[in-house]
Motif scaffolding. Structure first.
Motif, PDB file in Angstrom:
ATOM      1  N   GLN A  99       0.777  -0.675   0.465  1.00 49.27           N
ATOM      2  CA  GLN A  99      -0.185  -0.003   0.211  1.00 49.27           C
ATOM      3  C   GLN A  99       0.809   0.935   0.250  1.00 49.27           C
ATOM      4  O   GLN A  99       1.791   1.477   0.663  1.00 49.27           O
ATOM      5  N   ALA A 100       0.692   2.141  -0.778  1.00 54.35           N
ATOM      6  CA  ALA A 100       1.184   3.079  -0.958  1.00 54.35           C
ATOM      7  C   ALA A 100       0.601   4.483  -0.771  1.00 54.35           C
ATOM      8  O   ALA A 100      -0.155   4.550  -1.818  1.00 54.35           O
ATOM      9  N   ILE A 101       1.056   5.827  -0.748  1.00 49.87           N
ATOM     10  CA  ILE A 101       0.788   6.737  -0.678  1.00 49.87           C
ATOM     11  C   ILE A 101       1.961   8.059  -1.104  1.00 49.87           C
ATOM     12  O   ILE A 101       3.227   7.786  -1.507  1.00 49.87           O
ATOM     13  N   ASN A 106       1.921  13.730   5.525  1.00 45.76           N
ATOM     14  CA  ASN A 106       0.664  14.109   7.093  1.00 45.76           C
ATOM     15  C   ASN A 106      -0.713  14.678   6.895  1.00 45.76           C
ATOM     16  O   ASN A 106      -0.897  15.570   7.209  1.00 45.76           O
ATOM     17  N   VAL A 107      -1.105  14.297   5.742  1.00 46.31           N
ATOM     18  CA  VAL A 107      -2.194  14.568   4.954  1.00 46.31           C
ATOM     19  C   VAL A 107      -2.792  13.192   4.654  1.00 46.31           C
ATOM     20  O   VAL A 107      -3.113  11.685   4.534  1.00 46.31           O
ATOM     21  N   VAL A 108      -4.541  13.006   4.789  1.00 46.54           N
ATOM     22  CA  VAL A 108      -5.669  12.273   4.607  1.00 46.54           C
ATOM     23  C   VAL A 108      -5.796  11.741   2.472  1.00 46.54           C
ATOM     24  O   VAL A 108      -5.150  13.802   2.009  1.00 46.54           O
ATOM     25  N   PRO A 109      -4.924  11.244   2.006  1.00 46.23           N
ATOM     26  CA  PRO A 109      -5.460  11.280   0.691  1.00 46.23           C
ATOM     27  C   PRO A 109      -6.462  11.516   0.064  1.00 46.23           C
ATOM     28  O   PRO A 109      -7.421  11.221   1.265  1.00 46.23           O
ATOM     29  N   THR A 152      -5.316  16.470   8.293  1.00 51.87           N
ATOM     30  CA  THR A 152      -6.418  17.219   6.455  1.00 51.87           C
ATOM     31  C   THR A 152      -6.661  16.646   5.033  1.00 51.87           C
ATOM     32  O   THR A 152      -5.082  16.132   5.429  1.00 51.87           O
ATOM     33  N   ARG A 153      -7.550  16.531   4.777  1.00 51.54           N
ATOM     34  CA  ARG A 153      -6.673  16.200   3.769  1.00 51.54           C
ATOM     35  C   ARG A 153      -6.732  16.912   2.799  1.00 51.54           C
ATOM     36  O   ARG A 153      -6.681  18.805   2.268  1.00 51.54           O
TER      37      ARG A 153
END
Length: 441
Positions: A99-101, A106-109, A152-153
């Protein structure tokens, strides 16, 4: 060279002359039969096309028929042994899921949980949460931390990352969309090269995403490079990467912490020795043979069973329409024989056998059926070519679509059967005309 018997050749010649001398009546017979034959051709072509498209989608998701797939349990030593065995093999590929972002830290995807971008409410793989469970009832409920800072997003997307040991397209024929596929030659790069699927490409097209990738367990956040886009038939954002390029950033203790049930191995039907070697190495590490789930992909058989019932239902409906055409040929044939009574009686008087008279009538109806089948097949070919040209850009599966030969065969058989059934009674009636009829004329 095929030689025709004298009677058969005579029946075809006289039957052809009859069709040419009664063009309007033949045309009316073809109209009554055309819809029936076209229905049979359409049903058969639709069934074969649906089978082809469904098989193509299954090959994207599962793999080609005959492919052997094996799942290695999530044990570090077993997975390392399997990985080193299939690495560099042309007839086997290992697949490891992560699983990758990618994007701002430090934000919500935007698509939390690697959800599709048109449905960003989150998927099954959402963020972890603490649960409070009652040991007596077994009921659990999430613990809400009101004081915890809610991230935050931001400009980040979450992807399913598929690490590959080789070219998986020999088993799952992805359709290229843009750019190139992964290059497995040479040493692994410290800047992981990614090939996105179409759903993942949506995120990078719609949003400005910084080039920083975070994978759980990695020692640092590498900078990825997007080299291509493919259509893998998957609605979840997915990226493909060389597994050795990912393991450059992951220590051995975390390199095998995968997303999913375990490592997947795909073997070509001719890779029996490689498969046996993997099994020997893993069982030598103490893994039970029963824990190695191995199966052969046979998607064609599965979809054939699913489509058979639907095909027979629609063929039955097409058969009813065909019977209307048979009734039309029968009606025209009886009227034609009634008008040609004196001609057939005169032929009997000069020694023409009854079988030849019946053959003349059957030849006319069979030729009419063949001409109708040719017209229906021609319309089907044109319709598929036009449809592929109009909708090929929107639906990639239609780009290489061609008229299935099975539909052509079905159309010819339907035309011949209709001609035979529609001409049988008129042929018997023509054969029974007495010679004395010519005397009354």
């Amino acid at each position: 060279m095929i030689r025709l018997s004298g009677r058969f050749r005579s029946a075809l010649i006289i039957g052809g002359q009859g069709i040419r001398s009664r063009k309007l009546r033949t045309f009316l017979s073809m109209i009554s039969l055309f819809l029936g034959v076209l229905a049979v051709v359409t049903v058969q072509a639709g069934a074969e096309t649906a089978k082809t498209l469904r098989l193509a989608d299954l090959e994207l998701h599962i793999g080609k028929d005959g492919t052997r797939q094996m799942y290695i349990p999530s044990m570090p030593d077993a997975m390392d042994a399997a990985l080193t065995t299939v690495a560099g093999k042309a007839d086997a590929v290992g697949v490891m899921g992560y699983q990758a972002i990618i994007g701002e830290p430090n934000v919500v995807p935007i698509n939390q949980g690697a959800a599709p971008f048109d449905n960003t409410d989150g998927g099954y793989y959402g963020p972890p949460m603490q649960m409070d469970c009652n040991p007596m009832t077994g009921e659990c409920r999430p613990i809400k931390d009101e004081q915890a800072a809610q991230p935050t997003r931001g400009q980040a997307v979450e992807l399913v990352l598929q690490g590959l040991t080789g070219d998986i397209r020999q088993f799952r024929p992805f359709r290229p969309v843009a750019g190139n596929w992964l290059d497995f030659s040479g040493d692994p790069s410290y800047s992981p090269r990614l090939v996105l699927n179409k759903e993942a490409a949506k995120g990078f097209t719609r949003y400005q995403i910084p080039a920083e990738m975070r994978v759980e367990g990695a020692t640092a956040n590498p900078t990825p490079r997007i080299v291509g886009v493919v259509d893998d038939g998957n609605s979840q954002p997915t990226a493909y990467v060389r597994v050795d390029e990912m393991r450059n950033w992951m220590p051995k203790t975390t390199a095998n912490q995968m997303y999913g049930p375990g490592m997947q191995l795909l073997f070509a039907p001719t890779a029996g020795e490689t498969e046996a070697l993997v099994v020997r190495k893993i069982t030598a590490l103490g893994v039970s043979r029963d824990m190695l789930h191995v199966e052969t992909i046979n998607a064609r058989k599965d979809i054939a069973e699913e489509l058979a019932i639907i095909r027979w239902i629609f063929l039955g409906m097409a058969g009813l329409v065909l019977l209307i055409g048979v009734a039309g040929i029968l009606n025209v044939g009886l009227a034609t024989v009634g008008e040609r009574v004196e001609e057939f009686a005169l032929r009997r008087a000069v020694g023409t056998p009854r079988s030849l008279l019946a053959g003349i009538v059957l030849a006319e109806t069979l030729l009419t059926g063949l001409l109708t089948a040719a017209a229906a097949i021609g319309l089907g070919v044109v319709a598929i070519d036009v449809g592929a040209g109009l909708f090929g850009s929107r639906v990639p599966q239609l780009q290489d679509l061609t008229f299935p030969w099975q539909a052509g065969v079905a159309g010819v058989i339907a035309g011949l059967v209709a001609g035979l059934l529609g001409g049988l009674i008129p042929a018997i009636r023509a054969a029974r005309i007495p010679i004395a009829t010519v005397m009354r004329a």
